[in-house]
Design an enzyme around this catalytic site. Structure first.
Site, PDB file in Angstrom:
ATOM      1  N   CYS A 355       0.814  -1.230   0.000  1.00  0.00           N
ATOM      2  CA  CYS A 355       0.000   0.000   0.000  1.00  0.00           C
ATOM      3  C   CYS A 355       0.840   1.269   0.000  1.00  0.00           C
ATOM      4  O   CYS A 355       0.348   2.333  -0.390  1.00  0.00           O
ATOM      5  CB  CYS A 355      -0.896   0.051   1.229  1.00  0.00           C
TER       6      CYS A 355
HETATM    7  O1  KQY Z   1      -4.580  -1.153   0.970  1.00  0.00           O
HETATM    8  C1  KQY Z   1      -4.013  -0.152   0.599  1.00  0.00           C
HETATM    9  N1  KQY Z   1      -3.574  -0.103  -0.646  1.00  0.00           N
HETATM   10  C2  KQY Z   1      -3.941   1.139   1.362  1.00  0.00           C
HETATM   11  C3  KQY Z   1      -4.343   1.171   2.753  1.00  0.00           C
HETATM   12  C4  KQY Z   1      -4.716   2.567   3.130  1.00  0.00           C
HETATM   13  C5  KQY Z   1      -5.088   2.720   4.541  1.00  0.00           C
HETATM   14  C6  KQY Z   1      -5.431   4.123   4.894  1.00  0.00           C
HETATM   15  N2  KQY Z   1      -5.354   4.383   6.285  1.00  0.00           N
END
Ligand code: KQY
Length: 363
Positions: A355
């Site tokens: 992420c």
């Molecule tokens: O799963 C993702 N690509 C991002 C997670 C974002 C979390 C925001 N607090």
């Protein structure tokens, strides 16, 4: 920078698989005290360790907001590029561009609409105006042309095999807080147009208690065309169990764009893990931002790894499953070195290594 009025599909561009060669990796710098505990200091250290691990395989650039530039430049080793780039938080996978390439060695960036994982209907924070500009700025710095996609999408909501197949989840992409004006068929058409895929494999829900409304990048990903890793638990009492079984069954019965059956590799999850009282107390509680509560189940998954040139950088949680998962991934990636980086401080903020990273393909 030219913003194209056509689509990648019309122009013969496609999104490569993450396992294809990279020119480098983009990240952002965490500092908001209502998401990261202790003003973001432990998360900053974790991000630096991730950046160092990836930089052993490919060039890394970190975008940093103005007020944090000097701090980041001091903490990040010299061989990692640091550039001033404002954002509301630090999830480059979701706010950054998705790069697409063609067979003439050209590269362009797709700039999705971003609404902080749900806008005013369950989004994680407000405002998100600076996040929404990140993709355009990265595209500008990388000197590529741009496509502006006409719908909300986060990079973590999709994975592709680079050969025409995309996996995503209904929980996220069909959620009324993303594109309420679009039917499923219209969303599929946009994915086909902007990523140049033919076959969309819909999974149901994402990882239990994942605040992104079930991003696929925490649940399942391509290891190579025809082969996926799926987060798993054998504990039938864990709410994750039914979610993973459902995903497994859908993947087993799917065929990809080239007509192949998928090989599904289960990777057992850590924990379950929960936020401690001390961790929760370290986060500023601000109205309008998703609260971080003691006892919250963490959406921890080993599948949230980053595939680099010759390497895989995966989350470690100080959990007995860490080494089991690393050996499993090493066997699945025999030509890459699989490296674990402690990432509890990242999962406390709601995501993990995949992420916070975004690859730029090599052309
Ligand atoms: O799963 C993702 N690509 C991002 C997670 C974002 C979390 C925001 N607090």
């Amino acid at each position: 920078m030219t913003t194209r009025t056509t689509t990648p599909r019309q122009d013969g561009f496609r999104m490569p698989g993450e396992f294809e060669p990279h020119a480098g990796c983009w990240m952002l710098w965490p500092c908001r005290s209502d998401n990261w505990r202790l003003g973001g200091k432990p998360a900053q250290q974790a991000f630096v360790e991730v950046a160092k691990a990836i930089a052993a395989f490919e060039p890394v650039t970190i975008g940093v907001s103005r007020s944090q530039y000097q701090n980041a430049r001091y903490r990040v080793p010299d061989h990692i590029r640091v550039v001033e780039l404002s954002s509301n938080d630090a999830w480059m996978r979701d706010v950054g561009p998705t790069f697409v390439t063609n067979d003439k060695d050209e590269i362009r960036g797709v700039d999705w609409q971003f609404n902080a994982w749900g806008g005013l209907k369950g989004g994680i924070y407000f405002p998100w105006d600076q996040d929404d500009l990140v993709a355009q700025k990265v595209i500008e710095i990388e000197k590529t042309d741009r496509y502006k996609a006409p719908f909300v999408l986060e990079g973590g909501a999709i994975h592709v095999d680079g050969q025409g197949t995309l996996i995503t989840t209904e929980e996220c992409l069909l959620n009324a807080n993303r594109n309420p004006h679009l039917f499923k068929a219209q969303i599929e058409q946009y994915l086909k147009d902007y990523l140049n895929v033919e076959m969309i494999i819909w999974l149901g829900r994402g990882v239990y208690h994942d605040e992104t409304d079930g991003h696929v990048d925490n649940l399942c990903c391509f290891i190579r065309p025809g082969s996926v890793a799926l987060t798993w638990t054998d504990d039938t009492n864990d709410p994750q169990y039914k979610i993973s079984v459902d995903a497994y069954e859908r993947l087993q019965s799917a065929t990809d764009a080239r007509g192949r059956r998928l090989k599904v590799h289960k990777v057992h999850q850590p924990g379950p893990l929960y936020m401690s009282e001390t961790e929760s107390q370290g986060v500023d509680q601000i109205e309008g931002t998703l609260p971080r509560r003691s006892g919250d189940r963490l959406a921890a998954s080993y599948v949230n790894f980053y595939i680099a040139n010759g390497g895989v950088v995966m989350p470690f949680f100080d959990d007995p499953q860490d080494e089991v998962a690393r050996s499993r991934l090493q066997a699945l990636f025999p030509d890459r070195t699989v490296v674990g980086v402690p990432s509890r401080e990242i999962v406390l903020g709601g995501g993990n290594i995949h992420c916070i990273t975004q690859q730029m393909p090599k052309v």
